[in-house]
Design an enzyme around this catalytic site. Structure first.
Site, PDB file in Angstrom:
ATOM      1  N   TYR A   1      41.151  39.977  45.267  1.00 56.17           N
ATOM      2  CA  TYR A   1      42.503  40.479  45.562  1.00 56.17           C
ATOM      3  C   TYR A   1      42.618  41.948  45.171  1.00 56.17           C
ATOM      4  O   TYR A   1      43.128  42.771  45.938  1.00 56.17           O
ATOM      5  CB  TYR A   1      43.492  39.610  44.778  1.00 56.17           C
TER       6      TYR A   1
ATOM      7  N   LYS B   1      43.385  45.060  47.619  1.00 55.83           N
ATOM      8  CA  LYS B   1      44.554  45.937  47.436  1.00 55.83           C
ATOM      9  C   LYS B   1      44.104  47.402  47.270  1.00 55.83           C
ATOM     10  O   LYS B   1      44.769  48.311  47.754  1.00 55.83           O
ATOM     11  CB  LYS B   1      45.394  45.486  46.239  1.00 55.83           C
TER      12      LYS B   1
ATOM     13  N   SER C   1      49.317  46.585  44.893  1.00 57.05           N
ATOM     14  CA  SER C   1      49.371  46.011  43.543  1.00 57.05           C
ATOM     15  C   SER C   1      48.689  46.951  42.563  1.00 57.05           C
ATOM     16  O   SER C   1      47.675  47.581  42.905  1.00 57.05           O
ATOM     17  CB  SER C   1      48.638  44.666  43.528  1.00 57.05           C
TER      18      SER C   1
HETATM   19  N1  LIG Z   1      54.981  39.024  42.612  1.00 55.18           N
HETATM   20  C1  LIG Z   1      54.268  39.954  42.000  1.00 55.18           C
HETATM   21  O1  LIG Z   1      54.312  40.080  40.753  1.00 55.18           O
HETATM   22  C2  LIG Z   1      53.408  40.929  42.774  1.00 55.18           C
HETATM   23  C3  LIG Z   1      52.687  41.887  42.059  1.00 55.18           C
HETATM   24  C4  LIG Z   1      51.911  42.808  42.768  1.00 55.18           C
HETATM   25  C5  LIG Z   1      51.891  42.778  44.141  1.00 55.18           C
HETATM   26  N2  LIG Z   1      52.581  41.819  44.834  1.00 55.18           N
HETATM   27  C6  LIG Z   1      52.508  41.860  46.301  1.00 55.18           C
HETATM   28  O2  LIG Z   1      53.823  41.753  46.841  1.00 55.18           O
HETATM   29  C7  LIG Z   1      53.800  41.079  48.099  1.00 55.18           C
HETATM   30  C8  LIG Z   1      54.759  39.906  48.061  1.00 55.18           C
HETATM   31  O3  LIG Z   1      54.270  38.990  47.082  1.00 55.18           O
HETATM   32  P1  LIG Z   1      55.126  37.812  46.451  1.00 55.18           P
HETATM   33  O4  LIG Z   1      54.920  37.858  44.993  1.00 55.18           O
HETATM   34  O5  LIG Z   1      56.511  37.802  47.004  1.00 55.18           O
HETATM   35  O6  LIG Z   1      54.251  36.597  46.976  1.00 55.18           O
HETATM   36  P2  LIG Z   1      54.671  35.208  47.625  1.00 55.18           P
HETATM   37  O7  LIG Z   1      55.914  34.678  47.006  1.00 55.18           O
HETATM   38  O8  LIG Z   1      53.435  34.388  47.636  1.00 55.18           O
HETATM   39  O9  LIG Z   1      55.015  35.657  49.111  1.00 55.18           O
HETATM   40  C9  LIG Z   1      54.010  36.109  49.968  1.00 55.18           C
HETATM   41  C10 LIG Z   1      54.580  36.181  51.367  1.00 55.18           C
HETATM   42  O10 LIG Z   1      53.517  36.511  52.260  1.00 55.18           O
HETATM   43  C11 LIG Z   1      53.536  35.578  53.338  1.00 55.18           C
HETATM   44  N3  LIG Z   1      52.166  35.403  53.829  1.00 55.18           N
HETATM   45  C12 LIG Z   1      51.061  35.025  53.143  1.00 55.18           C
HETATM   46  N4  LIG Z   1      49.993  35.000  53.954  1.00 55.18           N
HETATM   47  C13 LIG Z   1      50.430  35.360  55.186  1.00 55.18           C
HETATM   48  C14 LIG Z   1      49.808  35.521  56.456  1.00 55.18           C
HETATM   49  N5  LIG Z   1      48.512  35.299  56.631  1.00 55.18           N
HETATM   50  N6  LIG Z   1      50.593  35.895  57.509  1.00 55.18           N
HETATM   51  C15 LIG Z   1      51.917  36.114  57.359  1.00 55.18           C
HETATM   52  N7  LIG Z   1      52.561  35.984  56.180  1.00 55.18           N
HETATM   53  C16 LIG Z   1      51.829  35.608  55.121  1.00 55.18           C
HETATM   54  C17 LIG Z   1      54.078  34.296  52.747  1.00 55.18           C
HETATM   55  O11 LIG Z   1      54.599  33.486  53.759  1.00 55.18           O
HETATM   56  P3  LIG Z   1      55.007  31.936  53.445  1.00 55.18           P
HETATM   57  O12 LIG Z   1      56.224  32.006  52.579  1.00 55.18           O
HETATM   58  O13 LIG Z   1      55.270  31.376  54.778  1.00 55.18           O
HETATM   59  O14 LIG Z   1      53.816  31.365  52.751  1.00 55.18           O
HETATM   60  C18 LIG Z   1      55.176  34.862  51.836  1.00 55.18           C
HETATM   61  O15 LIG Z   1      56.359  35.127  52.571  1.00 55.18           O
HETATM   62  C19 LIG Z   1      52.332  40.664  48.322  1.00 55.18           C
HETATM   63  O16 LIG Z   1      51.693  41.615  49.152  1.00 55.18           O
HETATM   64  C20 LIG Z   1      51.732  40.691  46.910  1.00 55.18           C
HETATM   65  O17 LIG Z   1      50.354  40.912  46.918  1.00 55.18           O
HETATM   66  C21 LIG Z   1      53.345  40.895  44.171  1.00 55.18           C
END
Ligand SMILES: NC(=O)c1ccc[n+]([C@@H]2O[C@H](COP(=O)([O-])OP(=O)(O)OC[C@H]3O[C@@H](n4cnc5c(N)ncnc54)[C@H](OP(=O)(O)O)[C@@H]3O)[C@@H](O)[C@H]2O)c1
Length: 235
Positions: free
Chosen positions: A132, A136, A113
């Site tokens: 967080y 990261k 991130s």
């Molecule tokens: N969205 C953004 O704007 C953004 C920005 C910067 C970075 N990111 C990064 O991108 C990645 C995906 O994020 P997202 O936005 O798609 O978030 P999200 O919708 O909350 O999805 C997170 C995923 O991680 C899984 N997860 C969480 N804890 C876990 C664990 N302990 N073991 C196995 N799986 C786990 C969740 O599974 P469940 O569905 O079963 O809960 C879900 O599939 C993350 O690493 C996040 O930090 C996202």
């Protein structure tokens, strides 16, 4: 109660593709990841070309390091975030390394991130999302360590910040309180750090850019931490 991640893979399941096998493992559980790797090895003849470390989450996004009710509470928050966002990547990567070594591509993507970037943090002038962001930032060093170790073996390790991605719609639910807090904080921070920001992108847009980067990244460039744009412009 133990969380079952497979139950949330409904969209993946709905694809009904015979080349998609859904397994579940909590990334904080090294044993569960080893068992998943055994299942993957059976299905892929002991090889893996790509590993994408996507799992991540943020707790108490609105709190700065000095706002927790007790030293114990801030310590727990730091550890919880570190376990999922940093150690989880180490456990997953270690579990699948033997298969990746047999693969032909050897490409490992880690979802990081822009909040883990020092310059962005200072420009945004915000102390929120602390645990967080720290986790990261640490995972970027995890990526650098694996990259340094496995460059000679032809591996490409790459940390990508996916941009600000609106994932609530894909999940089929409203944004959580944490996400709303995160958006509020980010909008304020973004105004300072990225005044030209046009708003969140879709998961499809972000994933397309991430895969394009992952496929064209060279072994010479292994270990980098970049945005979905392939540079240090985080949004
Ligand atoms: N969205 C953004 O704007 C953004 C920005 C910067 C970075 N990111 C990064 O991108 C990645 C995906 O994020 P997202 O936005 O798609 O978030 P999200 O919708 O909350 O999805 C997170 C995923 O991680 C899984 N997860 C969480 N804890 C876990 C664990 N302990 N073991 C196995 N799986 C786990 C969740 O599974 P469940 O569905 O079963 O809960 C879900 O599939 C993350 O690493 C996040 O930090 C996202």
């Amino acid at each position: 109660m133990m969380k079952t991640f497979k139950a949330t893979a409904t969209r993946l399941e709905a694809l009904s593709r015979n080349n998609v096998k859904i397994l579940e493992a909590d990334v904080t559980d090294a044993k569960a990841l080893s068992l998943a790797a055994v299942e993957v090895a059976k299905a892929t003849n002991n090889k893996l070309d790509y590993l994408i470390n996507n799992a991540g989450s943020s707790t108490n996004p609105g709190l700065t390091l000095d706002q927790f009710p007790s030293p114990m509470a801030v310590e727990k928050d730091l550890i919880d975030n570190f376990k999922i966002n940093t150690i989880g990547v180490v456990h997953s990567t270690n579990a699948f390394l033997p298969l990746l070594k047999n693969g032909s591509d050897k490409r490992v993507l880690i979802l990081s991130s822009g909040l883990g970037d020092l310059d962005f943090t200072l420009a945004a002038e915000t102390g929120a999302q602390a645990s967080y962001s720290i986790a990261k930032a640490a995972v970027n060093m995890v990526v650098a360590k694996y990259a340094a170790q496995f460059k000679a073996d032809g591996f490409v390790f790459l940390a990508i910040s996916p941009g600000i991605v609106d994932v609530a719609a894909t999940r089929g639910s409203e944004p959580t309180a944490g996400e709303l807090e995160e958006f509020k904080m980010l909008s304020k921070a973004v105004g300072k750090a990225a005044p030209d920001f046009k708003g969140p992108i879709t998961p499809e847009e972000s994933v397309k850019m991430q895969l394009e980067l992952l496929n064209r990244w060279t072994v010479e460039e292994t270990g980098a931490f970049v945005s979905h744009l392939g540079n240090k412009q985080w949004m």
